[in-house]
Design an enzyme around this catalytic site. Structure first.
Site, mmCIF file in Angstrom:
data_model
loop_
_atom_site.group_PDB
_atom_site.id
_atom_site.type_symbol
_atom_site.label_atom_id
_atom_site.label_comp_id
_atom_site.label_asym_id
_atom_site.label_seq_id
_atom_site.Cartn_x
_atom_site.Cartn_y
_atom_site.Cartn_z
ATOM 1 N N LYS A 1 -30.855 29.612 -0.991
ATOM 2 C CA LYS A 1 -29.538 29.190 -1.453
ATOM 3 C C LYS A 1 -28.588 30.359 -1.216
ATOM 4 O O LYS A 1 -28.983 31.512 -1.402
ATOM 5 C CB LYS A 1 -29.571 28.850 -2.947
ATOM 6 C CG LYS A 1 -30.386 27.617 -3.270
ATOM 7 C CD LYS A 1 -30.322 27.306 -4.753
ATOM 8 C CE LYS A 1 -31.245 26.145 -5.073
ATOM 9 N NZ LYS A 1 -31.642 26.106 -6.469
ATOM 10 N N ARG B 1 -30.825 37.586 -5.619
ATOM 11 C CA ARG B 1 -31.583 37.242 -6.819
ATOM 12 C C ARG B 1 -33.030 37.687 -6.609
ATOM 13 O O ARG B 1 -33.638 37.362 -5.591
ATOM 14 C CB ARG B 1 -31.559 35.733 -7.041
ATOM 15 C CG ARG B 1 -32.447 35.335 -8.173
ATOM 16 C CD ARG B 1 -32.644 33.859 -8.216
ATOM 17 N NE ARG B 1 -33.458 33.510 -9.374
ATOM 18 C CZ ARG B 1 -34.246 32.453 -9.417
ATOM 19 N NH1 ARG B 1 -34.329 31.649 -8.379
ATOM 20 N NH2 ARG B 1 -34.938 32.191 -10.485
ATOM 21 N N LEU C 1 -31.522 24.602 -19.526
ATOM 22 C CA LEU C 1 -32.360 23.435 -19.239
ATOM 23 C C LEU C 1 -32.099 22.922 -17.829
ATOM 24 O O LEU C 1 -31.167 22.148 -17.596
ATOM 25 C CB LEU C 1 -32.054 22.327 -20.264
ATOM 26 C CG LEU C 1 -32.050 22.762 -21.739
ATOM 27 C CD1 LEU C 1 -31.553 21.645 -22.635
ATOM 28 C CD2 LEU C 1 -33.434 23.232 -22.176
ATOM 29 N N ASN D 1 -34.565 22.563 -13.871
ATOM 30 C CA ASN D 1 -35.929 22.165 -13.536
ATOM 31 C C ASN D 1 -36.910 22.983 -14.355
ATOM 32 O O ASN D 1 -37.891 22.486 -14.869
ATOM 33 C CB ASN D 1 -36.184 22.348 -12.042
ATOM 34 C CG ASN D 1 -35.611 21.177 -11.265
ATOM 35 O OD1 ASN D 1 -35.836 20.026 -11.620
ATOM 36 N ND2 ASN D 1 -34.863 21.468 -10.216
ATOM 37 N N ARG E 1 -43.558 21.226 -15.446
ATOM 38 C CA ARG E 1 -44.413 22.237 -16.098
ATOM 39 C C ARG E 1 -44.687 21.839 -17.548
ATOM 40 O O ARG E 1 -43.790 21.354 -18.237
ATOM 41 C CB ARG E 1 -43.736 23.609 -16.077
ATOM 42 C CG ARG E 1 -43.740 24.263 -14.713
ATOM 43 C CD ARG E 1 -42.930 25.545 -14.714
ATOM 44 N NE ARG E 1 -41.859 25.473 -13.738
ATOM 45 C CZ ARG E 1 -40.827 26.299 -13.682
ATOM 46 N NH1 ARG E 1 -40.715 27.276 -14.560
ATOM 47 N NH2 ARG E 1 -39.896 26.157 -12.756
ATOM 48 N N ILE F 1 -29.721 19.863 -17.059
ATOM 49 C CA ILE F 1 -29.886 18.917 -18.173
ATOM 50 C C ILE F 1 -28.938 19.285 -19.317
ATOM 51 O O ILE F 1 -28.253 18.424 -19.873
ATOM 52 C CB ILE F 1 -31.355 18.906 -18.669
ATOM 53 C CG1 ILE F 1 -32.301 18.465 -17.547
ATOM 54 C CG2 ILE F 1 -31.505 18.007 -19.889
ATOM 55 C CD1 ILE F 1 -33.787 18.549 -17.893
ATOM 56 N N GLY F 2 -28.876 20.563 -19.638
ATOM 57 C CA GLY F 2 -28.029 21.015 -20.749
ATOM 58 C C GLY F 2 -26.564 20.670 -20.547
ATOM 59 O O GLY F 2 -25.843 20.336 -21.489
ATOM 60 N N GLU F 3 -26.112 20.735 -19.279
ATOM 61 C CA GLU F 3 -24.701 20.454 -18.993
ATOM 62 C C GLU F 3 -24.420 18.955 -18.862
ATOM 63 O O GLU F 3 -23.355 18.480 -19.222
ATOM 64 C CB GLU F 3 -24.284 21.152 -17.688
ATOM 65 C CG GLU F 3 -24.287 22.669 -17.796
ATOM 66 C CD GLU F 3 -24.263 23.350 -16.440
ATOM 67 O OE1 GLU F 3 -23.723 22.775 -15.475
ATOM 68 O OE2 GLU F 3 -24.809 24.468 -16.339
ATOM 69 N N ASN F 4 -25.391 18.231 -18.299
ATOM 70 C CA ASN F 4 -25.117 16.834 -17.929
ATOM 71 C C ASN F 4 -25.622 15.784 -18.904
ATOM 72 O O ASN F 4 -25.094 14.668 -18.925
ATOM 73 C CB ASN F 4 -25.750 16.522 -16.566
ATOM 74 C CG ASN F 4 -25.052 17.251 -15.452
ATOM 75 O OD1 ASN F 4 -23.878 17.020 -15.199
ATOM 76 N ND2 ASN F 4 -25.757 18.168 -14.804
#
Ligand code: ADP
Length: 400
Positions: A21, A89, A207, A209, A239, A330-333
């Site tokens: 990325k 990263r 939150l 993947n 996981r 997930i946390g945002e959406n």
């Protein structure tokens, strides 16, 4: 080096084993000039997709290695965009790297040394650094570590109750991950809550993947749910998160499975996917559950309960708590995930404001509880911008 003639421009690279990325970012303004990714590296025809000025483009690559892919990435950056530095990263910095660093030969050796703790990740990160060195021989490069933010954990939080020599000789301990995201979100939370970062205490749930939770006291990480590896803690897409450590022995005895098979099952076949038998994607599961699918509902219930339990457990080390913050895909959406998790946090007395909860997400940070109750926020993460900012800080210090 940053010049007086143009805003500092950073190429951010996040190299995985089969993907890269990348983004070109001006950290002072946060402007993202180019963003893209290479997928299926190592297979015959990797694809390169990128966006410049909202225009999406795609290319199939003929050569399938990190250097060839990076050369293609460089070639698509418009010529008038001068890259000042590259920020990478790096997943595991062990105990050696407590903050971001300018990459030198010693640093490369250190990252290599940490590869034993992250055999799937650090070698890919190193491949990215080597490829960038080939292409940008004269540009400074910076390594930003996922683990660095958690190096402030006290020993009572990072030690496992196993023979001490496993730590002193092999460095088996809790490291924690998603540190770049936590550092970014904590900084943004300080702005939102109008409180200096050094006085701020938060629980942040990243939150995506992969999922983890972090307790932040006075702006520093004091505990987190991921451990020696990113398998520990919460239920994730594929996981398992925490299981009884004896499960491995049961699987070996009852099923005759090898360690490789067990690790594959816990890393790739468990979590939301394993419970639901359908998908690792929260979107798919929410809509399946709405249509009455009980296994999807079960996966969501376990995910939410375990998340809430971990949030409450992590308050143990805090002397105060200013807010709970949700971030990551997930946390945002997923407004339903946030709403359901809050129903378990009754001791903190958050009152969900459904309108605010529906309104805030990836595009807008904000509070999702009523003004007279416990503050819970959504703050979109931006790891690329954080890496670009860290890179700017390091190249500025090294030249001042
Ligand atoms: P990564 O950890 O790879 O960076 P992301 O942070 O992008 O991943 O999160 C990916 C996850 O976000 C997906 O698996 C999906 O479950 C979840 N997600 C994305 N959009 C939505 C949505 N609208 N509702 C619920 N979940 C979503």
């Amino acid at each position: 080096m940053p010049s007086a003639h143009h805003p500092t421009t950073i190429l951010v690279i996040n190299c995985g084993s089969s993907s890269i990325k990348f983004a070109v970012i001006q950290p002072q303004t946060g402007i993202e000039l180019v963003i893209g990714q290479v997928d299926r590296l190592g297979e015959t025809h990797p694809t390169l997709t990128w966006k410049i000025n909202t225009k999406q483009q795609q290319l199939t690559l003929s050569r399938s290695n990190h250097t060839a892919a990076l050369q293609k990435i460089i070639a698509l950056i418009p010529e008038d965009l001068e890259i000042d530095a590259i920020g990478h990263r790096v997943v595991h910095g062990g105990e050696q790297f407590t903050q971001s660093v300018l990459i030198t030969d010693d640093v490369l050796a250190g990252i290599e040394h940490c590869s034993s703790l992250a055999p799937l990740h650090n070698p890919a990160n190193l491949a990215g650094i080597h490829a960038a060195t080939t292409v940008f021989a004269d540009k400074p490069q910076v390594a930003v570590f996922d683990t660095a933010f958690h190096q402030t954990l006290p020993r009572r939080a990072f030690m496992y109750a196993i023979p001490y020599e496993w730590y002193s000789q092999d460095r088996f301990r809790r490291y924690g991950f998603h540190g770049t995201s936590y550092a970014y979100v904590a900084t943004e939370a300080a702005k939102k809550l109008s409180k200096p970062l050094g006085e701020l205490s938060l629980i942040i749930a990243h939150l995506g993947n992969g999922c983890s939770v972090c307790a932040v006291e006075a702006g520093r990480s004091i505990d987190t749910s991921m451990g020696l590896s990113p398998l520990e803690g919460l239920v994730m897409g594929t996981r398992s998160g925490d299981v009884d450590p004896a499960l491995h022995a049961f699987l070996a005895t009852h099923k005759g499975w090898t360690l490789d098979r067990i690790m594959q099952a816990l890393n790739q076949e468990s979590g939301l996917l394993g419970l639901s038998g359908q998908s690792n994607d929260m979107r798919t599961l929410v809509s399946a559950a709405e249509q009455g699918n009980d296994r999807a509902q079960l996966a969501i219930e376990v995910f939410n309960y375990r998340l809430a339990k971990s949030i409450m457990a992590l308050t143990t080390g805090l002397s105060q708590l200013d807010a709970i913050v949700f971030t990551g895909g997930i946390g945002e959406n997923s407004s339903s995930t946030r709403a359901e998790v809050l129903t378990y946090l009754t001791l903190l007395q958050p009152t969900l404001d459904p309108e605010r909860n529906a309104q805030h997400g990836t595009q807008s940070a904000g509070r999702i509880t009523s003004d007279d109750s416990f503050p819970c926020l959504v703050i979109p993460t931006n790891e690329e911008l954080m890496i670009a900012r860290e890179t700017l800080t390091l190249i500025s210090t090294s030249t001042s």
